[in-house]
Scaffold this active site. Structure first.
Site, PDB file in Angstrom:
ATOM      1  N   GLY A 133      43.851 -16.671  58.795  1.00 46.03           N
ATOM      2  CA  GLY A 133      42.488 -16.222  59.079  1.00 46.03           C
ATOM      3  C   GLY A 133      42.322 -15.724  60.600  1.00 46.03           C
ATOM      4  O   GLY A 133      41.008 -15.904  60.843  1.00 46.03           O
ATOM      5  N   ASN A 152      42.486 -13.076  62.423  1.00 47.46           N
ATOM      6  CA  ASN A 152      41.613 -11.778  62.360  1.00 47.46           C
ATOM      7  C   ASN A 152      40.174 -12.318  61.679  1.00 47.46           C
ATOM      8  O   ASN A 152      39.260 -11.560  62.654  1.00 47.46           O
ATOM      9  CB  ASN A 152      42.503 -10.588  61.705  1.00 47.46           C
ATOM     10  CG  ASN A 152      43.435 -10.022  62.669  1.00 47.46           C
ATOM     11  OD1 ASN A 152      43.142  -9.612  63.758  1.00 47.46           O
ATOM     12  ND2 ASN A 152      44.767 -10.486  62.376  1.00 47.46           N
ATOM     13  N   ARG A 181      46.910  -7.057  37.489  1.00 48.88           N
ATOM     14  CA  ARG A 181      46.482  -6.739  38.660  1.00 48.88           C
ATOM     15  C   ARG A 181      45.103  -6.292  38.277  1.00 48.88           C
ATOM     16  O   ARG A 181      43.974  -6.772  38.938  1.00 48.88           O
ATOM     17  CB  ARG A 181      47.036  -5.633  39.364  1.00 48.88           C
ATOM     18  CG  ARG A 181      48.454  -6.181  40.119  1.00 48.88           C
ATOM     19  CD  ARG A 181      49.016  -5.176  40.948  1.00 48.88           C
ATOM     20  NE  ARG A 181      50.449  -5.680  41.177  1.00 48.88           N
ATOM     21  CZ  ARG A 181      50.702  -6.663  42.265  1.00 48.88           C
ATOM     22  NH1 ARG A 181      49.650  -7.052  42.964  1.00 48.88           N
ATOM     23  NH2 ARG A 181      52.002  -6.832  42.756  1.00 48.88           N
ATOM     24  N   ASN A 240      42.223  -2.004  57.102  1.00 50.17           N
ATOM     25  CA  ASN A 240      43.186  -2.972  56.862  1.00 50.17           C
ATOM     26  C   ASN A 240      43.721  -3.119  58.509  1.00 50.17           C
ATOM     27  O   ASN A 240      43.715  -1.806  59.230  1.00 50.17           O
ATOM     28  CB  ASN A 240      44.391  -2.501  56.058  1.00 50.17           C
ATOM     29  CG  ASN A 240      45.391  -3.464  55.949  1.00 50.17           C
ATOM     30  OD1 ASN A 240      45.384  -4.746  55.864  1.00 50.17           O
ATOM     31  ND2 ASN A 240      46.626  -3.130  56.175  1.00 50.17           N
ATOM     32  N   HIS A 253      47.299  -3.583  60.565  1.00 49.63           N
ATOM     33  CA  HIS A 253      48.559  -3.682  60.239  1.00 49.63           C
ATOM     34  C   HIS A 253      49.393  -3.845  61.543  1.00 49.63           C
ATOM     35  O   HIS A 253      49.126  -3.383  62.342  1.00 49.63           O
ATOM     36  CB  HIS A 253      49.274  -2.630  59.555  1.00 49.63           C
ATOM     37  CG  HIS A 253      50.416  -2.692  59.259  1.00 49.63           C
ATOM     38  ND1 HIS A 253      51.095  -3.370  58.105  1.00 49.63           N
ATOM     39  CD2 HIS A 253      51.675  -2.183  59.838  1.00 49.63           C
ATOM     40  CE1 HIS A 253      52.332  -3.236  58.083  1.00 49.63           C
ATOM     41  NE2 HIS A 253      52.747  -2.442  58.933  1.00 49.63           N
ATOM     42  N   ASP A 281      49.881   1.064  53.295  1.00 48.92           N
ATOM     43  CA  ASP A 281      50.023   1.042  54.845  1.00 48.92           C
ATOM     44  C   ASP A 281      50.142   2.537  55.208  1.00 48.92           C
ATOM     45  O   ASP A 281      50.660   2.929  56.185  1.00 48.92           O
ATOM     46  CB  ASP A 281      51.060   0.389  55.692  1.00 48.92           C
ATOM     47  CG  ASP A 281      51.282  -1.028  55.158  1.00 48.92           C
ATOM     48  OD1 ASP A 281      49.971  -1.602  55.216  1.00 48.92           O
ATOM     49  OD2 ASP A 281      52.045  -1.881  54.999  1.00 48.92           O
ATOM     50  N   GLU A 337      45.315  -7.390  68.177  1.00 47.65           N
ATOM     51  CA  GLU A 337      44.656  -7.293  66.523  1.00 47.65           C
ATOM     52  C   GLU A 337      43.098  -7.758  66.877  1.00 47.65           C
ATOM     53  O   GLU A 337      42.271  -7.220  66.186  1.00 47.65           O
ATOM     54  CB  GLU A 337      45.259  -8.200  65.732  1.00 47.65           C
ATOM     55  CG  GLU A 337      46.703  -7.456  65.610  1.00 47.65           C
ATOM     56  CD  GLU A 337      47.232  -8.365  64.228  1.00 47.65           C
ATOM     57  OE1 GLU A 337      46.947  -8.480  63.259  1.00 47.65           O
ATOM     58  OE2 GLU A 337      48.726  -8.239  64.365  1.00 47.65           O
TER      59      GLU A 337
HETATM   60  C1  GAR Z   1      48.247 -10.144  61.030  1.00 47.57           C
HETATM   61  O1  GAR Z   1      49.158 -10.065  61.945  1.00 47.57           O
HETATM   62  C2  GAR Z   1      47.929  -9.015  60.490  1.00 47.57           C
HETATM   63  O2  GAR Z   1      48.051  -7.806  61.128  1.00 47.57           O
HETATM   64  C3  GAR Z   1      48.961  -9.220  59.130  1.00 47.57           C
HETATM   65  O3  GAR Z   1      49.037 -10.326  58.789  1.00 47.57           O
HETATM   66  C4  GAR Z   1      48.573 -11.219  59.987  1.00 47.57           C
HETATM   67  C5  GAR Z   1      47.370 -12.084  59.416  1.00 47.57           C
HETATM   68  O4  GAR Z   1      47.307 -13.124  60.260  1.00 47.57           O
HETATM   69  N1  GAR Z   1      48.930  -8.356  58.204  1.00 47.57           N
HETATM   70  C6  GAR Z   1      49.988  -7.728  57.419  1.00 47.57           C
HETATM   71  O5  GAR Z   1      50.995  -7.845  57.592  1.00 47.57           O
HETATM   72  C7  GAR Z   1      49.254  -6.752  56.244  1.00 47.57           C
HETATM   73  N2  GAR Z   1      50.471  -5.973  55.710  1.00 47.57           N
HETATM   74  P1  GAR Z   1      45.847 -13.704  60.426  1.00 47.57           P
HETATM   75  O6  GAR Z   1      45.625 -14.381  58.755  1.00 47.57           O
HETATM   76  O7  GAR Z   1      45.789 -14.851  61.289  1.00 47.57           O
HETATM   77  O8  GAR Z   1      44.533 -12.775  60.535  1.00 47.57           O
END
Ligand code: GAR
Length: 215
Positions: free
Chosen positions: A14, A16, A67, A109, A111, A147, A176
């Site tokens: 978490g 982000n 799902r 989202n 990515h 994506d 990010e």
């Molecule tokens: C981040 O780097 C995000 O961009 C990526 O997972 C990580 C989560 O980190 N997301 C993906 O790969 C989605 N396809 P976080 O939990 O520290 O935010």
């Protein structure tokens, strides 16, 4: 200013999510983080959200037969909290087309690649294997295809000799954390919106300059 009620969906640490929570503390930020949801009860981000005083819920996908029923439970929680926008932040669960369509234009989202390059997983490994010298991250509206949604914003970083997946991931994630709050601001204040499958921006920006790698 109306602050739009936002839910963040996570599966892991978490970081982000934390950057969005931090940004939303600013009095002029057009969103309020009203809920954090995780499909994994052990996601470290849940504790971080609670520590920040935000409602945090685990909805364990393993407790649902398919799902559709998991996504219905998500929808119910989002409805109870009167959520207007969703941010996926390291949410590693594929959502059903029905759920994605219901939230069309209201779910974004982040990515870890410069889309449309490197959809899916292992983005940093694949970028290193290809020898690209510019890599980065993208915020996009979510559409049923993984994506593949219309792009709201991107940040680029150089790839340097000796980079490992870890060093590259660390360089990207710093961006990010800048990019995601900016993008959320833009969709909540109406600067960026989805129209007929394209992102429409209500302002112009400075198009001079370029990133050169090697610089
Ligand atoms: C981040 O780097 C995000 O961009 C990526 O997972 C990580 C989560 O980190 N997301 C993906 O790969 C989605 N396809 P976080 O939990 O520290 O935010």
């Amino acid at each position: 200013m109306t602050r739009r009620r936002v839910a963040i969906l996570i599966s892991g640490r978490g970081s982000n999510m934390a950057s969005l929570i931090e940004a939303a503390r600013a009095p002029d930020f057009p969103a309020e983080i009203a809920l954090v949801l995780s499909n994994r009860p052990d996601a470290a981000g849940l504790e971080r959200a609670k520590a920040a005083g935000i409602a945090a819920l685990a909805i364990d996908h393993k407790a649902f037969p398919d799902r559709e029923s998991f996504d219905r439970a998500l929808d119910a929680a989002l409805g109870e909290h009167d959520i207007a926008f969703i941010c996926l932040a390291g949410f590693m669960r594929v959502l059903t087309d029905g759920f994605v369509e219901r939230w069309s234009g209201r779910m974004i989202n982040i990515h870890p690649s410069l889309l449309p390059l490197y959809r899916g997983t292992q983005t940093h490994r694949r970028a290193l294997e290809d020898g690209v010298l510019v890599h980065g991250c993208t915020v996009h509206f979510v559409v049923p295809e993984l994506d593949a949604g219309p792009i709201i914003s991107q940040a680029a970083v150089p790839v340097v000799p000796g980079d490992t997946q870890e060093s590259l991931a660390a360089r990207v994630v710093v961006q990010e954390h800048r990019l995601y709050p900016q993008a959320l601001r833009m969709i909540c204040d109406g600067t960026a919106r989805l129209e007929n499958g394209r992102v429409v921006f209500s302002r112009r920006w400075d198009a001079s300059g370029a990133l050169h790698s090697p610089g």
